[in-house]
Design a protein around this motif. Sequence first.
Motif, PDB file in Angstrom:
ATOM      1  N   LEU A   1      13.106 -61.531-108.564  1.00  0.00           N
ATOM      2  CA  LEU A   1      13.032 -60.001-108.564  1.00  0.00           C
ATOM      3  C   LEU A   1      13.907 -59.448-107.451  1.00  0.00           C
ATOM      4  N   ILE A   2      14.462 -58.197-107.846  1.00  0.00           N
ATOM      5  CA  ILE A   2      15.028 -57.347-106.661  1.00  0.00           C
ATOM      6  C   ILE A   2      13.973 -56.037-106.447  1.00  0.00           C
ATOM      7  N   LEU A   3      13.620 -56.134-105.187  1.00  0.00           N
ATOM      8  CA  LEU A   3      12.205 -55.249-104.803  1.00  0.00           C
ATOM      9  C   LEU A   3      13.034 -53.867-104.449  1.00  0.00           C
ATOM     10  N   ASP A   4      12.028 -52.951-104.357  1.00  0.00           N
ATOM     11  CA  ASP A   4      12.518 -51.488-104.074  1.00  0.00           C
ATOM     12  C   ASP A   4      13.514 -51.587-102.777  1.00  0.00           C
ATOM     13  N   ASP A   5      13.464 -52.354-101.893  1.00  0.00           N
ATOM     14  CA  ASP A   5      14.333 -52.237-100.717  1.00  0.00           C
ATOM     15  C   ASP A   5      15.362 -52.977-100.661  1.00  0.00           C
ATOM     16  N   GLY A   6      15.733 -53.440-102.192  1.00  0.00           N
ATOM     17  CA  GLY A   6      16.900 -53.802-102.210  1.00  0.00           C
ATOM     18  C   GLY A   6      16.932 -55.699-101.923  1.00  0.00           C
ATOM     19  N   THR A   7      15.922 -56.243-101.383  1.00  0.00           N
ATOM     20  CA  THR A   7      15.965 -57.565-101.217  1.00  0.00           C
ATOM     21  C   THR A   7      15.425 -58.300-102.620  1.00  0.00           C
ATOM     22  N   HIS A   8      15.785 -59.642-102.546  1.00  0.00           N
ATOM     23  CA  HIS A   8      15.279 -60.330-103.637  1.00  0.00           C
ATOM     24  C   HIS A   8      14.123 -61.346-103.308  1.00  0.00           C
ATOM     25  N   PHE A   9      13.607 -61.704-104.453  1.00  0.00           N
ATOM     26  CA  PHE A   9      12.462 -62.537-104.460  1.00  0.00           C
ATOM     27  C   PHE A   9      12.468 -63.673-105.314  1.00  0.00           C
ATOM     28  N   ALA A  10      12.945 -64.893-105.070  1.00  0.00           N
ATOM     29  CA  ALA A  10      13.446 -65.941-106.089  1.00  0.00           C
ATOM     30  C   ALA A  10      11.940 -66.479-106.692  1.00  0.00           C
ATOM     31  N   LEU A  11      11.710 -66.443-108.098  1.00  0.00           N
ATOM     32  CA  LEU A  11      10.383 -66.556-108.780  1.00  0.00           C
ATOM     33  C   LEU A  11      10.482 -68.538-108.960  1.00  0.00           C
TER      34      LEU A  11
ATOM     35  N   ILE B   1      -2.872 -59.514 -97.620  1.00  0.00           N
ATOM     36  CA  ILE B   1      -1.958 -60.211 -97.115  1.00  0.00           C
ATOM     37  C   ILE B   1      -1.715 -61.802 -97.614  1.00  0.00           C
ATOM     38  N   ASP B   2      -2.567 -62.041 -98.680  1.00  0.00           N
ATOM     39  CA  ASP B   2      -2.747 -63.410 -99.070  1.00  0.00           C
ATOM     40  C   ASP B   2      -1.681 -63.249-100.509  1.00  0.00           C
ATOM     41  N   ASN B   3      -1.087 -62.190-100.701  1.00  0.00           N
ATOM     42  CA  ASN B   3      -0.231 -62.066-102.006  1.00  0.00           C
ATOM     43  C   ASN B   3       1.088 -62.877-101.586  1.00  0.00           C
ATOM     44  N   GLN B   4       1.877 -63.280-102.492  1.00  0.00           N
ATOM     45  CA  GLN B   4       3.405 -63.930-102.358  1.00  0.00           C
ATOM     46  C   GLN B   4       4.315 -62.658-102.066  1.00  0.00           C
ATOM     47  N   ILE B   5       3.882 -61.441-102.671  1.00  0.00           N
ATOM     48  CA  ILE B   5       4.832 -60.222-102.406  1.00  0.00           C
ATOM     49  C   ILE B   5       3.804 -59.288-102.075  1.00  0.00           C
ATOM     50  N   ILE B   6       3.836 -58.649-100.898  1.00  0.00           N
ATOM     51  CA  ILE B   6       2.886 -58.047-100.185  1.00  0.00           C
ATOM     52  C   ILE B   6       3.674 -56.393-100.319  1.00  0.00           C
ATOM     53  N   LEU B   7       2.994 -55.488-100.906  1.00  0.00           N
ATOM     54  CA  LEU B   7       3.440 -54.113-100.888  1.00  0.00           C
ATOM     55  C   LEU B   7       2.567 -53.288-100.376  1.00  0.00           C
ATOM     56  N   GLU B   8       3.122 -52.693 -99.343  1.00  0.00           N
ATOM     57  CA  GLU B   8       2.374 -51.989 -98.269  1.00  0.00           C
ATOM     58  C   GLU B   8       2.382 -50.718 -98.541  1.00  0.00           C
ATOM     59  N   ASP B   9       1.458 -50.077 -99.471  1.00  0.00           N
ATOM     60  CA  ASP B   9       1.273 -48.785 -99.779  1.00  0.00           C
ATOM     61  C   ASP B   9      -0.256 -48.721-100.322  1.00  0.00           C
ATOM     62  N   GLU B  10      -0.789 -47.435 -99.965  1.00  0.00           N
ATOM     63  CA  GLU B  10      -2.244 -47.296-100.139  1.00  0.00           C
ATOM     64  C   GLU B  10      -2.611 -47.048-101.424  1.00  0.00           C
ATOM     65  N   HIS B  11      -1.789 -46.873-102.508  1.00  0.00           N
ATOM     66  CA  HIS B  11      -1.906 -46.644-103.726  1.00  0.00           C
ATOM     67  C   HIS B  11      -1.737 -48.127-104.702  1.00  0.00           C
TER      68      HIS B  11
ATOM     69  N   ASP C   1      23.940 -62.534-104.435  1.00  0.00           N
ATOM     70  CA  ASP C   1      24.540 -63.036-102.982  1.00  0.00           C
ATOM     71  C   ASP C   1      24.232 -61.834-102.156  1.00  0.00           C
ATOM     72  N   THR C   2      24.409 -60.519-102.687  1.00  0.00           N
ATOM     73  CA  THR C   2      24.440 -59.324-102.008  1.00  0.00           C
ATOM     74  C   THR C   2      23.228 -58.755-101.665  1.00  0.00           C
ATOM     75  N   ALA C   3      22.140 -59.511-102.170  1.00  0.00           N
ATOM     76  CA  ALA C   3      20.684 -58.801-101.683  1.00  0.00           C
ATOM     77  C   ALA C   3      20.231 -60.204-100.675  1.00  0.00           C
ATOM     78  N   THR C   4      19.506 -59.641 -99.859  1.00  0.00           N
ATOM     79  CA  THR C   4      18.990 -60.444 -98.721  1.00  0.00           C
ATOM     80  C   THR C   4      17.443 -60.940 -99.234  1.00  0.00           C
ATOM     81  N   ALA C   5      17.025 -62.014 -98.816  1.00  0.00           N
ATOM     82  CA  ALA C   5      15.921 -62.547 -99.363  1.00  0.00           C
ATOM     83  C   ALA C   5      14.702 -61.835 -98.719  1.00  0.00           C
TER      84      ALA C   5
END
Length: 273
Positions: free
Chosen positions: A150-160, A171-181, A243-247
Amino acid sequence: MLEPFAKLEGQLEKLFEGSLARLLREELSTATLASQLARTMVDGVRRDEAGNAYAPNEFALTLNPEDVAKVLEQAPDIQATLSTGLTEVASQCGYRMAQEPNVTLASDPTLNRRELRVISWHSTNPLEFTKAMVREPSAAGNSFPKGAFLILDDGTHFALERPVINVGRRIDNQIILEDEHVSRTHAQLRVRDSRFVLFDLGSTSGTKVNGRKVKQHILRAGDVITIAGLRMVYGEDPGGPPDTATAYTPPFPPRPAGDQRTVTGEWDSEEGG
């Protein structure tokens, strides 16, 4: 590397300098677009043993939400136009593509006005009919889509790289989205029949794929997942994330996921903005 980059950039600029440039006006610099597309294409080229060069065929163009709205207003068919143009230019410059290129226009509120981020990747193994690849595929299990990420909204990547990935505010999710919605356990990605399937877990604000609300969806490369206004682009590349996206690094160490249901560049303009 300068010569192929310059050739690609020149061909793309020539392609964009006509009707597309007039349509986009000041909403998107065609020179910046050509430069960034050329750079990601050259950086993502893979060669087989015979020396044939394969350019990426998946492209995500990310802009500030206001710019996205104005670009689509001025040029509603821009994604199809760019896909056709990239096929033509790649051929002119001696590059092959494993599949027809797909261009996704996405928004990122963290980007400034007139700031553009382009990410490209291969949707599938372009060299599957050859004996070897220059870059080895990701060592994932046989039941996994090769090189899914996944390429996240901030440009980082998450290998599945696991069969279950939980997404949410807890905080026990693998991808944590800090948004009240975002719900505490909002969505889940799960491997089924060698594909990743996205499930909405009864979230409050819902989960969308390519703008349509879903309860579950079999993911394909280029799909844009939207959760409470936050976007993630799903990709598959045997070599792994770009390679252009940080983890991606979660703000808290995640726990292992089980089967539980609770689960860039700016351009110059005479106008301000």
